[in-house]
Design an enzyme around this catalytic site. Structure first.
Site, mmCIF file in Angstrom:
data_model
loop_
_atom_site.group_PDB
_atom_site.id
_atom_site.type_symbol
_atom_site.label_atom_id
_atom_site.label_comp_id
_atom_site.label_asym_id
_atom_site.label_seq_id
_atom_site.Cartn_x
_atom_site.Cartn_y
_atom_site.Cartn_z
ATOM 1 C CB CYS A 67 7.167 10.723 -0.096
ATOM 2 S SG CYS A 67 5.445 10.450 -0.429
ATOM 3 C CG HIS A 100 4.258 4.391 9.335
ATOM 4 N ND1 HIS A 100 3.607 3.483 8.547
ATOM 5 C CD2 HIS A 100 4.893 5.232 8.495
ATOM 6 C CE1 HIS A 100 3.839 3.767 7.270
ATOM 7 N NE2 HIS A 100 4.621 4.830 7.218
ATOM 8 C CG HIS A 131 8.797 7.533 6.501
ATOM 9 N ND1 HIS A 131 8.233 8.354 5.565
ATOM 10 C CD2 HIS A 131 7.907 6.524 6.694
ATOM 11 C CE1 HIS A 131 7.051 7.869 5.201
ATOM 12 N NE2 HIS A 131 6.822 6.765 5.881
ATOM 13 C CG ASN A 176 7.344 3.382 4.131
ATOM 14 O OD1 ASN A 176 6.798 3.996 5.036
ATOM 15 N ND2 ASN A 176 6.836 3.313 2.915
ATOM 16 N NE ARG A 184 -1.243 2.636 2.655
ATOM 17 C CZ ARG A 184 -0.690 3.780 2.994
ATOM 18 N NH1 ARG A 184 -0.602 4.784 2.126
ATOM 19 N NH2 ARG A 184 -0.165 3.948 4.193
ATOM 20 C CG ASP A 185 3.650 4.026 3.045
ATOM 21 O OD1 ASP A 185 4.114 4.741 2.160
ATOM 22 O OD2 ASP A 185 3.756 4.305 4.251
HETATM 23 ZN ZN ZN Z 1 5.244 5.476 5.344
#
Ligand code: ZN
Length: 307
Positions: A241, A208, A210, A250, A14-15
């Site tokens: 991103c 979560h 990054h 991520n 997904r991400d």
């Molecule tokens: Zn993320």
């Protein structure tokens, strides 16, 4: 859950896939999901229920959810930004919904064209709907821009915690914190998760993180030390991103698994099988950079990660 055990939620499908230009063919998504579950991942965020003209990468979300469910291998999670998305995800058969809510007013307006108050109202409506048609489905929110925002800069910690409390009040099962922008540092991660546990107890959710500025693993470890046991990560670090060349967006699933297993903390993941899933990902997206230090360097001699 054992104290020496963590739970990794794979967000790559997904991400990851929604942040890159290439569109992974549905058939390849099926193969990749199957390989990820086979590697021991217990929860996978498989897609996003948003209009196909906005995110063509996610146009097959219904088929992907149905396929992932048919494997009967683990929790199938999907992102929904609104009630319409939630209705579609629930009829596709998801086990769990995740709703993006931003701690930064500027980011919320830019991202979903809603104020933070309006988003909390939206979450409440989704939960009311879910409770009437499918009460077994759980709902999580990862509060995005919890550690800083590219639009407004600093996001006051008190506002992040106040958002979390409001989300718990409308019935969200798990509320985690997301470093959407890669601004977080370990000291800040510890402060915020400590407050989150104080306010929410067992409803405090996932970290979560990054790796935009290289602090992804350090931030995960800081969260672990404050009691976090669920971590989002993306195979090959895709998505999220990335702003900095050479850095993943991520946190890389492979590196996170290695860190925890090397510390004696069980992930339930078989590293060899995780590398097989990585090969499928790489072959399906030949033009995209795939990150990860451990897959490049290899597992240290005499070291065994077999889940
Ligand atoms: Zn993320």
């Amino acid at each position: 859950m054992n104290v020496n055990q963590v739970h990794i939620s794979e967000v790559g499908p997904r991400d990851g896939l929604q942040s890159i230009k290439s569109v992974m063919p549905t058939e390849k998504k099926f193969q990749w999901l199957e390989a990820l579950f086979a590697a021991g991942l217990e929860e996978i965020e498989v897609g996003s229920f948003v209009p196909a003209h906005l995110l063509p990468q996610m146009a097959d979300a219904t088929e992907v959810v149905k396929y992932a469910k048919s494997l009967q291998a683990g929790t199938v999670l999907a992102l929904v930004p609104n009630l319409k998305g939630a209705q579609a995800a629930i009829s596709a058969g998801v086990d769990k919904l995740t709703i993006p809510v931003s701690a930064s007013e500027a980011h919320s307006l830019a991202n979903v064209r809603k104020t933070r108050e309006e988003m909390i109202q939206q979450v409440a409506e989704i939960i009311q709907y879910k409770n009437t048609v499918a009460p077994h489905i759980s709902v999580e929110v990862g509060i995005s821009t919890a550690f800083g925002c590219t639009l407004q800069g600093t996001v006051p910690e008190a506002e992040v915690i106040a958002m979390a409390v409001s989300l718990a009040a409308v019935g969200v099962d798990e509320i985690g914190l997301s470093d959407t922008t890669g601004y977080a540092n370990p000291a800040q991660v510890k402060r915020l998760f400590k407050q989150l546990y104080q306010e929410l107890g067992p409803r405090a959710g996932a970290a979560h993180m990054h790796n935009t500025r290289g602090l992804g693993l350090a931030n995960c470890l800081a969260a672990y030390e404050e009691g976090v046991r669920t971590f989002d990560a993306s195979q090959g670090g895709i998505g999220g991103c990335p702003y900095a060349p050479g850095a993943s967006g991520n946190v890389v699933t492979e590196d996170l698994v290695f860190m925890f297993e090397a510390m004696g903390i069980k992930t339930g993941i078989n590293f060899e099988k995780l590398l097989e899933a990585r090969k499928i990902l790489q072959a399906a997206l030949p033009q995209e950079p795939i990150y990860g230090m451990t897959p490049e360097a290899g597992i240290p001699k005499g070291f065994n990660i077999n889940g």
